[in-house]
Each structure stands twice: as C-alpha cells, then as structure tokens.
Write a protein that holds these residues in place. Sequence first.
Motif, PDB file in Angstrom:
ATOM      1  N   GLN A  24      -7.926  -3.150  -5.581  1.00  0.00           N
ATOM      2  CA  GLN A  24      -6.809  -2.483  -6.275  1.00  0.00           C
ATOM      3  C   GLN A  24      -5.314  -2.653  -5.112  1.00  0.00           C
ATOM      4  O   GLN A  24      -5.264  -2.738  -4.222  1.00  0.00           O
ATOM      5  CB  GLN A  24      -6.899  -0.941  -6.296  1.00  0.00           C
ATOM      6  N   LEU A  25      -4.362  -3.327  -6.156  1.00  0.00           N
ATOM      7  CA  LEU A  25      -3.040  -3.510  -5.405  1.00  0.00           C
ATOM      8  C   LEU A  25      -2.034  -2.400  -5.694  1.00  0.00           C
ATOM      9  O   LEU A  25      -2.123  -1.741  -6.763  1.00  0.00           O
ATOM     10  CB  LEU A  25      -2.365  -4.922  -5.827  1.00  0.00           C
ATOM     11  N   GLN A  26      -1.272  -2.181  -4.495  1.00  0.00           N
ATOM     12  CA  GLN A  26      -0.407  -1.065  -4.573  1.00  0.00           C
ATOM     13  C   GLN A  26       0.744  -1.527  -4.072  1.00  0.00           C
ATOM     14  O   GLN A  26       0.909  -2.321  -3.011  1.00  0.00           O
ATOM     15  CB  GLN A  26      -0.661   0.400  -3.865  1.00  0.00           C
ATOM     16  N   PRO A  27       1.818  -1.021  -4.740  1.00  0.00           N
ATOM     17  CA  PRO A  27       3.408  -1.476  -4.158  1.00  0.00           C
ATOM     18  C   PRO A  27       3.406  -0.785  -2.629  1.00  0.00           C
ATOM     19  O   PRO A  27       3.350   0.128  -2.285  1.00  0.00           O
ATOM     20  CB  PRO A  27       4.194  -0.740  -4.971  1.00  0.00           C
ATOM     21  N   HIS A  28       4.124  -1.723  -1.885  1.00  0.00           N
ATOM     22  CA  HIS A  28       4.866  -1.395  -0.575  1.00  0.00           C
ATOM     23  C   HIS A  28       6.158  -1.689  -0.481  1.00  0.00           C
ATOM     24  O   HIS A  28       6.619  -2.733  -0.647  1.00  0.00           O
ATOM     25  CB  HIS A  28       3.873  -2.092   0.493  1.00  0.00           C
ATOM     26  N   VAL A  29       7.065  -0.645  -0.105  1.00  0.00           N
ATOM     27  CA  VAL A  29       8.402  -1.005  -0.165  1.00  0.00           C
ATOM     28  C   VAL A  29       8.674  -0.828   1.273  1.00  0.00           C
ATOM     29  O   VAL A  29       8.597   0.200   1.938  1.00  0.00           O
ATOM     30  CB  VAL A  29       9.185   0.045  -1.006  1.00  0.00           C
ATOM     31  N   ASP A  30       9.504  -1.617   1.960  1.00  0.00           N
ATOM     32  CA  ASP A  30       9.987  -1.506   3.342  1.00  0.00           C
ATOM     33  C   ASP A  30      11.692  -1.682   3.169  1.00  0.00           C
ATOM     34  O   ASP A  30      12.007  -2.826   3.098  1.00  0.00           O
ATOM     35  CB  ASP A  30       9.568  -2.719   4.272  1.00  0.00           C
ATOM     36  N   PHE A  35      12.296  -5.269   1.730  1.00  0.00           N
ATOM     37  CA  PHE A  35      11.689  -5.864   0.771  1.00  0.00           C
ATOM     38  C   PHE A  35      10.610  -5.342   0.089  1.00  0.00           C
ATOM     39  O   PHE A  35      10.347  -4.090   0.490  1.00  0.00           O
ATOM     40  CB  PHE A  35      10.829  -7.266   1.380  1.00  0.00           C
ATOM     41  N   ARG A  36       9.939  -5.644  -0.890  1.00  0.00           N
ATOM     42  CA  ARG A  36       8.732  -5.061  -1.566  1.00  0.00           C
ATOM     43  C   ARG A  36       7.713  -5.877  -1.711  1.00  0.00           C
ATOM     44  O   ARG A  36       8.021  -7.342  -1.994  1.00  0.00           O
ATOM     45  CB  ARG A  36       9.247  -4.269  -2.856  1.00  0.00           C
ATOM     46  N   ILE A  37       6.640  -5.673  -2.000  1.00  0.00           N
ATOM     47  CA  ILE A  37       5.311  -6.613  -2.176  1.00  0.00           C
ATOM     48  C   ILE A  37       4.288  -5.651  -2.611  1.00  0.00           C
ATOM     49  O   ILE A  37       4.241  -4.406  -2.412  1.00  0.00           O
ATOM     50  CB  ILE A  37       5.122  -7.215  -0.734  1.00  0.00           C
ATOM     51  N   LEU A  70       7.478 -11.757   7.605  1.00  0.00           N
ATOM     52  CA  LEU A  70       8.617 -12.077   8.424  1.00  0.00           C
ATOM     53  C   LEU A  70       9.711 -12.104   7.438  1.00  0.00           C
ATOM     54  O   LEU A  70      10.111 -13.280   7.117  1.00  0.00           O
ATOM     55  CB  LEU A  70       8.418 -13.234   9.388  1.00  0.00           C
ATOM     56  N   PRO A  71      10.651 -11.015   7.020  1.00  0.00           N
ATOM     57  CA  PRO A  71      11.317 -11.015   6.152  1.00  0.00           C
ATOM     58  C   PRO A  71      12.865 -11.517   6.517  1.00  0.00           C
ATOM     59  O   PRO A  71      13.496 -12.267   5.758  1.00  0.00           O
ATOM     60  CB  PRO A  71      11.549  -9.449   5.817  1.00  0.00           C
ATOM     61  N   GLN A 166       1.969 -13.206  -2.132  1.00  0.00           N
ATOM     62  CA  GLN A 166       3.286 -14.010  -1.933  1.00  0.00           C
ATOM     63  C   GLN A 166       4.093 -13.945  -3.310  1.00  0.00           C
ATOM     64  O   GLN A 166       5.279 -13.970  -3.133  1.00  0.00           O
ATOM     65  CB  GLN A 166       2.567 -15.498  -1.598  1.00  0.00           C
ATOM     66  N   LEU A 167       3.366 -13.873  -4.464  1.00  0.00           N
ATOM     67  CA  LEU A 167       4.124 -13.851  -5.722  1.00  0.00           C
ATOM     68  C   LEU A 167       4.986 -12.741  -5.885  1.00  0.00           C
ATOM     69  O   LEU A 167       5.935 -12.688  -6.914  1.00  0.00           O
ATOM     70  CB  LEU A 167       3.351 -14.366  -6.811  1.00  0.00           C
ATOM     71  N   SER A 168       4.265 -11.392  -5.439  1.00  0.00           N
ATOM     72  CA  SER A 168       4.788 -10.325  -5.767  1.00  0.00           C
ATOM     73  C   SER A 168       5.868  -9.931  -4.808  1.00  0.00           C
ATOM     74  O   SER A 168       6.726  -8.762  -4.849  1.00  0.00           O
ATOM     75  CB  SER A 168       3.747  -9.066  -5.531  1.00  0.00           C
TER      76      SER A 168
END
Length: 173
Positions: A24-30, A35-37, A70-71, A166-168
């Motif tokens: 399961q993928l979940q959003p991560h917002v930094d 960035f978000r991924i 590494l944003p 990567q695409l997210s």
Amino acid sequence: MSGRPVVLLLTLLAAQAVDPRALQLQPHVDRAWGFRILRPAPWKVHRAEDVGLVVFYRSGPFRPPRFVVLPQLLAQGRLPPHQAARTVLQDLMGLDRHPGLRWGLVRATASQAEGQARWRDRSSTVRMVFWLRVHPGGHATQVTFLAGEATDQEFPGLWPLFRRMQLSYAPER
C-alpha cells in the motif's frame, strides 16, 4: 536436519516476503524541502538534515532496500547531468568507497538523466536505479536526485515500486 523443519522455515520466510507491487502506498509531504511522493506504508522515513536527504527504508536507512530523495542539492558550477550524477553518487553518497562501483547514464538530455549503478557491499551486490534533474543558474546548479536501491536478488521485484515512487514525486514549490 530432517525435512520437516526445513519446510517450516521456508514457509515462515515466504510468509515474511511481501510482493512490492502489493504494498500500500501512502502520500508523504515534506514541507521543509518542498516535495511530495508516494511511499510504501510499512516503510519508515529518515531525514539526513546535514546533507538534505530523505530516505524511505524497510530495514534501516543505510541498508537496501531503500529509496533516496535529494530534492535540492546546490552544487557549484554549471553541471550537466553526468557531472551532477558523479557529484551525488561519489562525493555526496560516497559510493566510490565500495568495491567494484560501476555506474552510468542510460538516458540523458541537457536537463535530466536516468542511470544505474552497481557495487559490492559486505556479502551482496547492490543495484541502484536513479533519476536526476539539473537546474543551472548563475554560478551554481540545483540538482534533484531520486534513487531506489536493493540487493541483486530483490531488485527485479522492487523495480516497479521504485518506478512508481519516482513517477509520483512532485515539487511543492
């Protein structure tokens, strides 16, 4: 050792193995680094503030499998993708300390690239796929770098997960 304990051990090991595509993928917002991924829900997050890395990992932040973001690396000079990759892989991540390091770009344009790396780490071979984008400006280049790494044995199964991550990826600024 009789056959029954071996079968039981193999059954337990198989039960622990998770198909990465089923994670399961979940959003991560930094917000700090903008960035978000999407990331695997059971994986943990490690922020290396001193170098500006965010690492998503299963077992440990310095052990594969992991996904590195590494944003916003600011590097001196106007770096094309090949030089930016060398700066990140060798100077920042120190992969040149590992025996047998080989890396190269698979695709590259003037502003972005995709590459692969491989090296020996303790008792296994580690593979990495990476993506980077360069934003030259003045006397410096901003580099955005994403990478997924896993042992040779796990890499084929984790490649689809790394690609989805990567695409997210999206900058927030």
